[in-house]
Each structure stands twice: as C-alpha cells, then as structure tokens.
Scaffold this motif. Structure first.
Motif, PDB file in Angstrom:
ATOM      1  N   LEU A 121       0.841  -1.203   0.000  1.00 46.68           N
ATOM      2  CA  LEU A 121       0.000   0.000   0.000  1.00 46.68           C
ATOM      3  C   LEU A 121       0.876   1.252   0.000  1.00 46.68           C
ATOM      4  O   LEU A 121       0.644   2.183  -0.778  1.00 46.68           O
ATOM      5  N   ASN A 122       1.897   1.267   0.856  1.00 43.60           N
ATOM      6  CA  ASN A 122       2.798   2.422   0.927  1.00 43.60           C
ATOM      7  C   ASN A 122       3.480   2.685  -0.408  1.00 43.60           C
ATOM      8  O   ASN A 122       3.571   3.837  -0.840  1.00 43.60           O
ATOM      9  N   LYS A 123       3.947   1.630  -1.064  1.00 39.62           N
ATOM     10  CA  LYS A 123       4.595   1.796  -2.367  1.00 39.62           C
ATOM     11  C   LYS A 123       3.639   2.441  -3.366  1.00 39.62           C
ATOM     12  O   LYS A 123       4.033   3.314  -4.132  1.00 39.62           O
ATOM     13  N   LEU A 124       2.398   1.985  -3.345  1.00 40.15           N
ATOM     14  CA  LEU A 124       1.427   2.473  -4.329  1.00 40.15           C
ATOM     15  C   LEU A 124       0.999   3.914  -4.080  1.00 40.15           C
ATOM     16  O   LEU A 124       0.951   4.721  -5.003  1.00 40.15           O
ATOM     17  N   TRP A 125       0.692   4.284  -2.832  1.00 38.73           N
ATOM     18  CA  TRP A 125       0.264   5.674  -2.625  1.00 38.73           C
ATOM     19  C   TRP A 125       1.424   6.650  -2.792  1.00 38.73           C
ATOM     20  O   TRP A 125       1.228   7.755  -3.292  1.00 38.73           O
ATOM     21  N   VAL A 126       2.626   6.222  -2.447  1.00 39.26           N
ATOM     22  CA  VAL A 126       3.795   7.081  -2.677  1.00 39.26           C
ATOM     23  C   VAL A 126       4.024   7.232  -4.189  1.00 39.26           C
ATOM     24  O   VAL A 126       4.283   8.336  -4.671  1.00 39.26           O
ATOM     25  N   HIS A 127       3.886   6.157  -4.934  1.00 45.25           N
ATOM     26  CA  HIS A 127       4.013   6.211  -6.400  1.00 45.25           C
ATOM     27  C   HIS A 127       2.992   7.213  -6.965  1.00 45.25           C
ATOM     28  O   HIS A 127       3.330   8.068  -7.783  1.00 45.25           O
ATOM     29  N   GLY A 128       1.766   7.103  -6.485  1.00 43.94           N
ATOM     30  CA  GLY A 128       0.716   8.026  -6.917  1.00 43.94           C
ATOM     31  C   GLY A 128       1.030   9.470  -6.559  1.00 43.94           C
ATOM     32  O   GLY A 128       0.854  10.379  -7.374  1.00 43.94           O
ATOM     33  N   LEU A 129       1.518   9.682  -5.341  1.00 50.72           N
ATOM     34  CA  LEU A 129       1.860  11.028  -4.880  1.00 50.72           C
ATOM     35  C   LEU A 129       2.960  11.638  -5.746  1.00 50.72           C
ATOM     36  O   LEU A 129       2.884  12.812  -6.133  1.00 50.72           O
ATOM     37  N   VAL A 130       3.965  10.841  -6.067  1.00 51.13           N
ATOM     38  CA  VAL A 130       5.074  11.330  -6.894  1.00 51.13           C
ATOM     39  C   VAL A 130       4.553  11.729  -8.286  1.00 51.13           C
ATOM     40  O   VAL A 130       4.966  12.744  -8.840  1.00 51.13           O
ATOM     41  N   HIS A 131       3.597  10.966  -8.817  1.00 53.79           N
ATOM     42  CA  HIS A 131       2.936  11.368 -10.075  1.00 53.79           C
ATOM     43  C   HIS A 131       2.257  12.735  -9.913  1.00 53.79           C
ATOM     44  O   HIS A 131       2.333  13.575 -10.809  1.00 53.79           O
ATOM     45  N   LEU A 132       1.597  12.953  -8.774  1.00 51.59           N
ATOM     46  CA  LEU A 132       0.899  14.229  -8.560  1.00 51.59           C
ATOM     47  C   LEU A 132       1.878  15.400  -8.518  1.00 51.59           C
ATOM     48  O   LEU A 132       1.507  16.530  -8.821  1.00 51.59           O
ATOM     49  N   PHE A 133       3.120  15.120  -8.155  1.00 56.37           N
ATOM     50  CA  PHE A 133       4.156  16.156  -8.161  1.00 56.37           C
ATOM     51  C   PHE A 133       4.783  16.339  -9.544  1.00 56.37           C
ATOM     52  O   PHE A 133       5.763  17.054  -9.700  1.00 56.37           O
ATOM     53  N   GLY A 134       4.209  15.667 -10.535  1.00 54.89           N
ATOM     54  CA  GLY A 134       4.619  15.906 -11.914  1.00 54.89           C
ATOM     55  C   GLY A 134       5.628  14.925 -12.487  1.00 54.89           C
ATOM     56  O   GLY A 134       6.097  15.094 -13.605  1.00 54.89           O
ATOM     57  N   TYR A 135       5.977  13.909 -11.742  1.00 56.07           N
ATOM     58  CA  TYR A 135       6.913  12.906 -12.254  1.00 56.07           C
ATOM     59  C   TYR A 135       6.163  11.888 -13.099  1.00 56.07           C
ATOM     60  O   TYR A 135       5.000  11.603 -12.847  1.00 56.07           O
ATOM     61  N   ASP A 136       6.846  11.328 -14.103  1.00 60.29           N
ATOM     62  CA  ASP A 136       6.268  10.198 -14.822  1.00 60.29           C
ATOM     63  C   ASP A 136       7.362   9.217 -15.207  1.00 60.29           C
ATOM     64  O   ASP A 136       8.530   9.448 -14.921  1.00 60.29           O
ATOM     65  N   HIS A 137       6.949   8.116 -15.819  1.00 61.63           N
ATOM     66  CA  HIS A 137       7.932   7.086 -16.156  1.00 61.63           C
ATOM     67  C   HIS A 137       7.801   6.672 -17.610  1.00 61.63           C
ATOM     68  O   HIS A 137       7.955   5.511 -17.949  1.00 61.63           O
ATOM     69  N   LYS A 138       7.535   7.638 -18.466  1.00 58.66           N
ATOM     70  CA  LYS A 138       7.409   7.334 -19.898  1.00 58.66           C
ATOM     71  C   LYS A 138       8.775   7.054 -20.532  1.00 58.66           C
ATOM     72  O   LYS A 138       8.923   6.145 -21.311  1.00 58.66           O
ATOM     73  N   LYS A 139       9.764   7.866 -20.180  1.00 59.40           N
ATOM     74  CA  LYS A 139      11.120   7.661 -20.693  1.00 59.40           C
ATOM     75  C   LYS A 139      11.999   7.100 -19.574  1.00 59.40           C
ATOM     76  O   LYS A 139      11.748   7.366 -18.405  1.00 59.40           O
ATOM     77  N   ASP A 140      13.051   6.374 -19.956  1.00 52.69           N
ATOM     78  CA  ASP A 140      13.952   5.783 -18.968  1.00 52.69           C
ATOM     79  C   ASP A 140      14.508   6.805 -17.986  1.00 52.69           C
ATOM     80  O   ASP A 140      14.496   6.572 -16.787  1.00 52.69           O
ATOM     81  N   LYS A 141      14.967   7.937 -18.502  1.00 49.92           N
ATOM     82  CA  LYS A 141      15.581   8.914 -17.589  1.00 49.92           C
ATOM     83  C   LYS A 141      14.546   9.454 -16.591  1.00 49.92           C
ATOM     84  O   LYS A 141      14.869   9.704 -15.435  1.00 49.92           O
ATOM     85  N   ASP A 142      13.298   9.595 -17.041  1.00 52.29           N
ATOM     86  CA  ASP A 142      12.224  10.037 -16.145  1.00 52.29           C
ATOM     87  C   ASP A 142      11.889   8.953 -15.124  1.00 52.29           C
ATOM     88  O   ASP A 142      11.634   9.228 -13.963  1.00 52.29           O
ATOM     89  N   PHE A 143      11.908   7.704 -15.602  1.00 53.01           N
ATOM     90  CA  PHE A 143      11.651   6.567 -14.723  1.00 53.01           C
ATOM     91  C   PHE A 143      12.645   6.572 -13.560  1.00 53.01           C
ATOM     92  O   PHE A 143      12.260   6.401 -12.403  1.00 53.01           O
ATOM     93  N   TYR A 144      13.932   6.782 -13.863  1.00 52.88           N
ATOM     94  CA  TYR A 144      14.953   6.757 -12.810  1.00 52.88           C
ATOM     95  C   TYR A 144      14.805   7.929 -11.845  1.00 52.88           C
ATOM     96  O   TYR A 144      15.006   7.762 -10.641  1.00 52.88           O
ATOM     97  N   LYS A 145      14.429   9.101 -12.350  1.00 53.51           N
ATOM     98  CA  LYS A 145      14.194  10.263 -11.470  1.00 53.51           C
ATOM     99  C   LYS A 145      13.014   9.993 -10.546  1.00 53.51           C
ATOM    100  O   LYS A 145      13.052  10.294  -9.359  1.00 53.51           O
ATOM    101  N   MET A 146      11.958   9.425 -11.138  1.00 51.95           N
ATOM    102  CA  MET A 146      10.759   9.139 -10.366  1.00 51.95           C
ATOM    103  C   MET A 146      11.048   8.092  -9.294  1.00 51.95           C
ATOM    104  O   MET A 146      10.663   8.236  -8.138  1.00 51.95           O
ATOM    105  N   ARG A 147      11.755   7.047  -9.683  1.00 50.93           N
ATOM    106  CA  ARG A 147      12.116   5.955  -8.779  1.00 50.93           C
ATOM    107  C   ARG A 147      12.944   6.484  -7.602  1.00 50.93           C
ATOM    108  O   ARG A 147      12.743   6.090  -6.453  1.00 50.93           O
ATOM    109  N   LYS A 148      13.862   7.381  -7.900  1.00 50.38           N
ATOM    110  CA  LYS A 148      14.718   7.971  -6.873  1.00 50.38           C
ATOM    111  C   LYS A 148      13.873   8.749  -5.847  1.00 50.38           C
ATOM    112  O   LYS A 148      14.075   8.627  -4.643  1.00 50.38           O
ATOM    113  N   MET A 149      12.918   9.527  -6.365  1.00 52.19           N
ATOM    114  CA  MET A 149      12.030  10.298  -5.496  1.00 52.19           C
ATOM    115  C   MET A 149      11.161   9.357  -4.647  1.00 52.19           C
ATOM    116  O   MET A 149      10.993   9.568  -3.447  1.00 52.19           O
ATOM    117  N   GLU A 150      10.653   8.299  -5.253  1.00 46.58           N
ATOM    118  CA  GLU A 150       9.837   7.323  -4.517  1.00 46.58           C
ATOM    119  C   GLU A 150      10.645   6.695  -3.392  1.00 46.58           C
ATOM    120  O   GLU A 150      10.172   6.587  -2.256  1.00 46.58           O
TER     121      GLU A 150
END
Length: 158
Positions: A121-150
């Motif tokens: 549950l924590n992984k999922l709501w944090v993933h969702g929250l990071v999306h709300l802050f404008g992160y996405d995982h469409k491109k690899d470099k974005d995926f790694y930035k998002m993952r780091k923030m998560e």
C-alpha cells in the motif's frame, strides 16, 4: 501550530480495506507526517490531495473512462498540474490541491504474501503522490528520477 505541508484525505467505501487497516485515514496521515517531518522543502505550503481506496470494479471503470483502458490496475493518479505549472504554483500559492490517487485493494491482495499488505500500500500511494508532483515514467531517464524520489519518500516511512 504544526505546519501542514502535505495532507492526504483518504476515502474508502470498500469494506475489505478495514480488514487490513483499522483506520486508513489515520494510517496514511501518520505516514505523511513522517514524510513532512523529513521534507523541509514544502514547510510553508499546504499541499492537498485525495486518496481513494477502491476495489477492482471502481478502478477499472475509472481506467476505462479516463485512460481508455478497459482493465483494472493497481494505482491511478490524476495530477491537476504538470511539473512546470506546479513549480510556478508552489512559488506563489500557499495552498495547492495537486490531484487524486486511486488504489485497488484487489491488486495489493493478489500480490504474493512475501510482501506485506501495508508495505505494498505504501509503495502504491507514494508512487501516486510522486505522479501528482509531476513525475512520470514514460522515458527511462524520467523513470529513474521518479524511482529515486519514490525511494526517498519511502525511506522516511519506516
């Protein structure tokens, strides 16, 4: 008076959630408090979002309606702003509603039992929250930035 920072309004109209978490709103609030304590970045801001704890049918119909995908999923996020626009809003506004997150009980439950319900549950709501802050995982470099923030946010929860 405690600084607000990030606040998540948790809603559940699905009884199944309560078998795993007695009070979902308090549970999420306690976790968010830990993030707020460690994230000095938004100290003077009130950032709000809603977390809907759903089941398969609800999330499937939202996925169909908004993403044109006729299947159920584990988490959906509906950010109100792009990263760029949110950055500007954070500079000038004190209160910002950043969007909505929906999490599917059935997907958490169907994961194997090696992972606890709450940590999934924590992984999922944090993933969702990071999306709300404008992160996405469409491109690899974005995926790694998002993952780091998560990972950073998740590290504050335990």
């Amino acid at each position: 008076k405690k600084a607000l920072m990030i606040r998540i309004n948790t809603i559940s109209n699905n009884k199944a959630w309560y078998r795993y978490i007695k009070n979902p709103n308090n549970y999420i609030e306690n976790k968010v408090d830990k993030i707020n304590y460690n994230l000095k970045k938004y100290k003077k801001k009130n950032i709000f979002c809603t977390l809907l704890l759903s089941g398969n049918n609800e999330i499937k119909s939202l996925n169909k309606k908004f993403r044109n995908k006729n299947n159920s999923t584990d988490v959906l996020s509906f950010p109100f702003y792009t990263k760029k626009v949110l950055k500007k809003k954070l500079k000038k506004d004190k209160e910002i509603y950043i969007g909505d997150i929906i999490i599917n009980f059935n997907k958490i439950k169907s994961k194997n039992n090696k992972i606890s319900f709450k940590s999934e549950l924590n992984k999922l709501w944090v993933h969702g929250l990071v999306h709300l802050f404008g992160y996405d995982h469409k491109k690899d470099k974005d995926f790694y930035k998002m993952r780091k923030m998560e990972k950073k946010l998740l590290s504050h929860l335990y």
